[in-house]
Design a protein around this motif. Structure first.
Motif, PDB file in Angstrom:
ATOM      1  N   LEU A 159      -5.336   0.640 -10.267  1.00  0.00           N
ATOM      2  CA  LEU A 159      -5.255   1.767  -9.343  1.00  0.00           C
ATOM      3  C   LEU A 159      -4.451   2.923  -9.940  1.00  0.00           C
ATOM      4  CD1 LEU A 159      -4.520  -0.148  -6.000  1.00  0.00           C
ATOM      5  CD2 LEU A 159      -6.547   1.245  -6.458  1.00  0.00           C
ATOM      6  N   LEU A 160      -3.315   2.599 -10.545  1.00  0.00           N
ATOM      7  CA  LEU A 160      -2.392   3.654 -10.983  1.00  0.00           C
ATOM      8  C   LEU A 160      -2.654   4.110 -12.413  1.00  0.00           C
ATOM      9  CD1 LEU A 160       0.912   2.265  -9.407  1.00  0.00           C
ATOM     10  CD2 LEU A 160      -0.582   4.060  -8.529  1.00  0.00           C
ATOM     11  N   SER A 161      -3.336   3.288 -13.163  1.00  0.00           N
ATOM     12  CA  SER A 161      -3.671   3.540 -14.579  1.00  0.00           C
ATOM     13  C   SER A 161      -2.535   4.160 -15.403  1.00  0.00           C
ATOM     14  CB  SER A 161      -4.970   4.336 -14.737  1.00  0.00           C
ATOM     15  OG  SER A 161      -5.062   5.409 -13.854  1.00  0.00           O
ATOM     16  N   ASP A 195      -4.794  -5.424 -10.164  1.00  0.00           N
ATOM     17  CA  ASP A 195      -5.251  -4.455  -9.151  1.00  0.00           C
ATOM     18  C   ASP A 195      -4.395  -3.190  -9.202  1.00  0.00           C
ATOM     19  OD1 ASP A 195      -7.159  -6.183  -8.152  1.00  0.00           O
ATOM     20  OD2 ASP A 195      -5.976  -6.838  -6.416  1.00  0.00           O
ATOM     21  N   VAL A 246       0.810  -1.224   0.000  1.00  0.00           N
ATOM     22  CA  VAL A 246       0.000   0.000   0.000  1.00  0.00           C
ATOM     23  C   VAL A 246       0.843   1.275   0.000  1.00  0.00           C
ATOM     24  CG1 VAL A 246      -2.175  -0.930   0.885  1.00  0.00           C
ATOM     25  CG2 VAL A 246      -0.393  -0.279   2.484  1.00  0.00           C
ATOM     26  N   ILE A 261       2.527   1.916  -3.372  1.00  0.00           N
ATOM     27  CA  ILE A 261       1.559   2.254  -4.415  1.00  0.00           C
ATOM     28  C   ILE A 261       1.060   3.681  -4.246  1.00  0.00           C
ATOM     29  CG2 ILE A 261      -0.767   1.741  -5.264  1.00  0.00           C
ATOM     30  CD1 ILE A 261      -0.078  -1.229  -4.706  1.00  0.00           C
ATOM     31  N   ARG A 262       0.822   4.056  -3.010  1.00  0.00           N
ATOM     32  CA  ARG A 262       0.360   5.420  -2.769  1.00  0.00           C
ATOM     33  C   ARG A 262       1.416   6.436  -3.215  1.00  0.00           C
ATOM     34  NH1 ARG A 262      -1.817   8.019   2.866  1.00  0.00           N
ATOM     35  NH2 ARG A 262      -3.128   9.559   1.847  1.00  0.00           N
ATOM     36  N   ASP A 278       1.594   6.692  -6.950  1.00  0.00           N
ATOM     37  CA  ASP A 278       0.500   7.492  -7.498  1.00  0.00           C
ATOM     38  C   ASP A 278       0.814   8.984  -7.409  1.00  0.00           C
ATOM     39  OD1 ASP A 278      -2.323   7.324  -8.578  1.00  0.00           O
ATOM     40  OD2 ASP A 278      -2.613   8.736  -6.933  1.00  0.00           O
ATOM     41  N   GLY A 298      -4.027 -15.045  -1.794  1.00  0.00           N
ATOM     42  CA  GLY A 298      -4.924 -13.890  -1.763  1.00  0.00           C
ATOM     43  C   GLY A 298      -4.425 -12.797  -0.833  1.00  0.00           C
ATOM     44  N   ASP A 299      -3.207 -12.935  -0.350  1.00  0.00           N
ATOM     45  CA  ASP A 299      -2.683 -11.958   0.599  1.00  0.00           C
ATOM     46  C   ASP A 299      -1.780 -10.918  -0.061  1.00  0.00           C
ATOM     47  OD1 ASP A 299      -3.965 -12.517   2.950  1.00  0.00           O
ATOM     48  OD2 ASP A 299      -2.667 -14.228   3.377  1.00  0.00           O
ATOM     49  N   GLN A 300      -2.016 -10.672  -1.333  1.00  0.00           N
ATOM     50  CA  GLN A 300      -1.268  -9.619  -1.994  1.00  0.00           C
ATOM     51  C   GLN A 300      -2.109  -9.056  -3.132  1.00  0.00           C
ATOM     52  OE1 GLN A 300       3.245  -9.792  -2.715  1.00  0.00           O
ATOM     53  NE2 GLN A 300       2.250 -10.246  -4.636  1.00  0.00           N
ATOM     54  N   MET A 301      -1.971  -7.778  -3.376  1.00  0.00           N
ATOM     55  CA  MET A 301      -2.668  -7.201  -4.516  1.00  0.00           C
ATOM     56  C   MET A 301      -2.085  -7.792  -5.792  1.00  0.00           C
ATOM     57  SD  MET A 301      -3.288  -3.205  -3.728  1.00  0.00           S
ATOM     58  CE  MET A 301      -2.129  -3.007  -2.385  1.00  0.00           C
ATOM     59  N   ARG A 312      -1.190 -16.161  -4.511  1.00  0.00           N
ATOM     60  CA  ARG A 312      -2.078 -17.322  -4.569  1.00  0.00           C
ATOM     61  C   ARG A 312      -2.928 -17.433  -3.320  1.00  0.00           C
ATOM     62  NH1 ARG A 312       2.357 -19.710  -6.873  1.00  0.00           N
ATOM     63  NH2 ARG A 312       3.005 -20.765  -4.981  1.00  0.00           N
TER      64      ARG A 312
END
Ligand SMILES: Nc1ncnc2c1ncn2[C@@H]1O[C@H](COP(=O)(O)OP(=O)(O)O)[C@@H](O)[C@H]1O
Ligand SMILES: [Mg+2]
Lengths: 91, 263
Positions: free
Chosen positions: B194-196, B190, B147, B150-151, B154, B183-186, B181
Motif C-alpha cells: 500500500l505505502l510502497s 499488504d 487503517v 496507514i492512511r 501515506d 486473518g484479522d490483521q493486514m 494468523r
C-alpha cells in the motif's frame, strides 16, 4: 482442522477487508480528488455528452477504480437518443 | 564518515515514534556510534521519561535556539551509555517557538560531532512536523497495521516527498502475529504494498514495551526481548547490515513449533 472449517464459514477475514478498503482510500487520497472536484468533473462530462446525445442525467455515475497497476475512471450513463449533429457549445 | 540525521515520524499519534527513537538510538549507541536524540515534540515532552533522564533536565532545545545556553549544556548524557545524549523538548512553549531554518542549523551543528542525530517528531502535519523534518536527510515512517495509521503514514510520505525528503523507510510497529494468523490483521506485505516505501523492520506487539517505559530503560538493553531484538535489527539495518526481515519475528520459530504441536 476444526479451525479451518470454522474460518471457511466465517465472514471474510477483516485483514483482507481492511487491505482492500485501504487500496481504494489511498488512491483517492493520492489523487487528491475531493467530492467537490468529483462533482464538478461529473457536471463537465455531462455538459460535453449532452452536446452529442440526449442522456438521462440521473443515471450518470463517475467513479475511480483501482486495478493492480492502473487507475481507471469509469463512467456510466444511460443514453436516450443520439443527435444527428452535435449541438453548439455555448448557446 | 559523515553523520546521518534521521527524523522518526508518522502523522498519527501513539503509534510508537518515541519508543522507536529511544530504542534505535540506544541500539546504535551500543554499537559504538556517537548518537544524539532530539525531542522535537515541543510542548509535549516525552522522550526524556522513556529514556529515564527526566529529572536531569535543566535546559532544552528552545534554550539552545534562543541562545539561553550553550548546546552542550542542554545535552543530557544517557544513564548507561557515555556516547548517547538527549536534547529534551521545551515543555512550556508552543511549537512556533522554533522555525524550520533554526532546526536545520541545529542539526548541521550536531552532525559535526555526532554519527547519528535522531529527531522525535510530534504527531500531525503542521508546524511541529515541518520543524522536525527540516534538518533530516533520512525519514523513518512508523505505522501500525491499522487503517487510520496507514492512511496517515501515506499522507506523511507524500508530504516528505514534496519536501524533497525522499530517503524514506518504513517500520511496522505493534504487529500482532496472533491476529495475523487469524486473518484479522493486514500483513506486512499488504502494508508495504500500500505505502510502497522500503521496509526497515517489523516490531511485534509486546507488553515488554510498557514495562520498559515504566522503568525508563529502553528495551534494547534487555537481552531476549522480542520487540528489543526487532529494534536492534532495525538499528543494524540503518548501519547498512543485511539482516532478513523474518528475524524480527523472534517468536516465529518457537511459535511455529507450538502451533504444529497444538494443531
Ligand atoms: N510494539 C509495541 N507493543 C506494545 N505497546 C507499544 C508498542 N510500541 C509502542 N507501544 C505503546 O504505545 C504507546 C504510544 O507509543 P509512543 O512511542 O509514545 O508513540 P508516539 O510517540 O508515536 O506517540 C505507548 O504507551 C507505548 O508503550
Ligand atoms: Mg511521541
Amino acid at each position: 482442522m476444526f479451525r479451518a472449517i470454522q474460518r471457511f464459514f466465517r465472514e471474510r477475514n477483516s485483514g483482507k477487508v481492511a487491505h482492500q478498503r485501504m487500496q481504494v482510500v489511498l488512491m483517492h487520497d493520492r489523487l487528491d480528488i475531493t467530492p467537490d472536484v468529483m462533482e464538478a468533473l461529473k457536471n463537465d462530462i455531462l455538459g460535453v455528452l449532452s452536446r452529442y446525445m440526449d442522456i438521462d442525467q440521473e443515471s450518470m455515475s463517475v467513479d475511480l477504480e483501482q486495478g493492480k497497476d492502473y487507475t481507471a475512471l469509469i463512467s456510466n450513463v444511460h443514453i436516450k437518443r443520439v443527435y444527428r449533429r452535435p449541438m453548439t457549445a455555448n448557446p | 564518515m559523515a553523520g546521518k540525521s534521521i527524523v522518526v515520524t508518522s502523522g498519527k499519534g501513539g503509534v510508537g515514534k518515541t519508543t522507536t527513537v529511544a530504542n534505535i538510538g540506544t541500539a546504535l549507541a551500543k554499537k559504538g556510534f556517537r548518537v544524539v536524540l532530539v525531542d522535537a515534540d515541543i510542548g509535549l515532552r516525552n522522550l526524556d521519561v522513556v529514556m529515564g533522564v527526566e529529572n536531569r533536565i535543566v535546559y532544552n532545545v528552545v534554550d539552545i535556539i534562543e541562545g539561553n545556553c550553550r548546546m552542550e549544556q542542554a545535552m543530557i548524557r544517557d544513564r548507561k551509555l557515555t556516547n548517547l545524549y538527549l536534547i529534551p523538548a521545551a515543555q512550556t512553549r508552543e511549537k512556533d517557538a522554533v522555525n524550520p531554518e533554526q532546526m536545520k542549523d541545529l542539526c548541521a551543528q550536531l552532525l559535526e560531532s555526532f554519527d547519528y542525530v535522531i529527531m522525535d517528531c510530534p504527531a500531525g502535519i503542521e508546524r511541529g512536523f515541518k520543524n522536525a523534518i527540516a534538518g533530516a536527510d533520512t525519514a523513518i515512517v512508523v505505522t501500525t497495521p491499522e487503517v487510520s495509521a496507514i492512511r496517515d503514514a501515506d499522507r506523511v510520505i507524500g508530504l516528505l516527498e514534496s519536501n524533497l525528503l525522499t530517503n524514506i523507510h518504513l517500520i511496522v510497529n505493534r504487529m500482532n502475529y496472533r491476529m495475523l494468523r487469524k486473518g484479522d490483521q493486514m500483513s506486512t506485505e499488504d502494508i508495504v504494498g500500500l505505502l510502497s516505501v522500503p521496509l526497515l523492520g517489523v516490531v511485534p506487539e509486546s507488553e515488554e514495551v510498557l514495562v520498559s517505559t515504566n522503568r525508563g530503560v529502553p528495551l534494547v538493553h534487555n537481552r531476549g526481548s522480542h520487540a528489543g531484538t526487532a529494534f536492534q535489527n532495525i538499528a543494524a539495518r540503518l548501519d547498512g547490515e543485511n539482516i532478513p526481515i523474518e528475524s524480527d519475528n523472534h517468536a516465529g520459530l518457537m511459535g511455529k513449533i507450538k502451533r504444529f504441536i497444538w494443531s
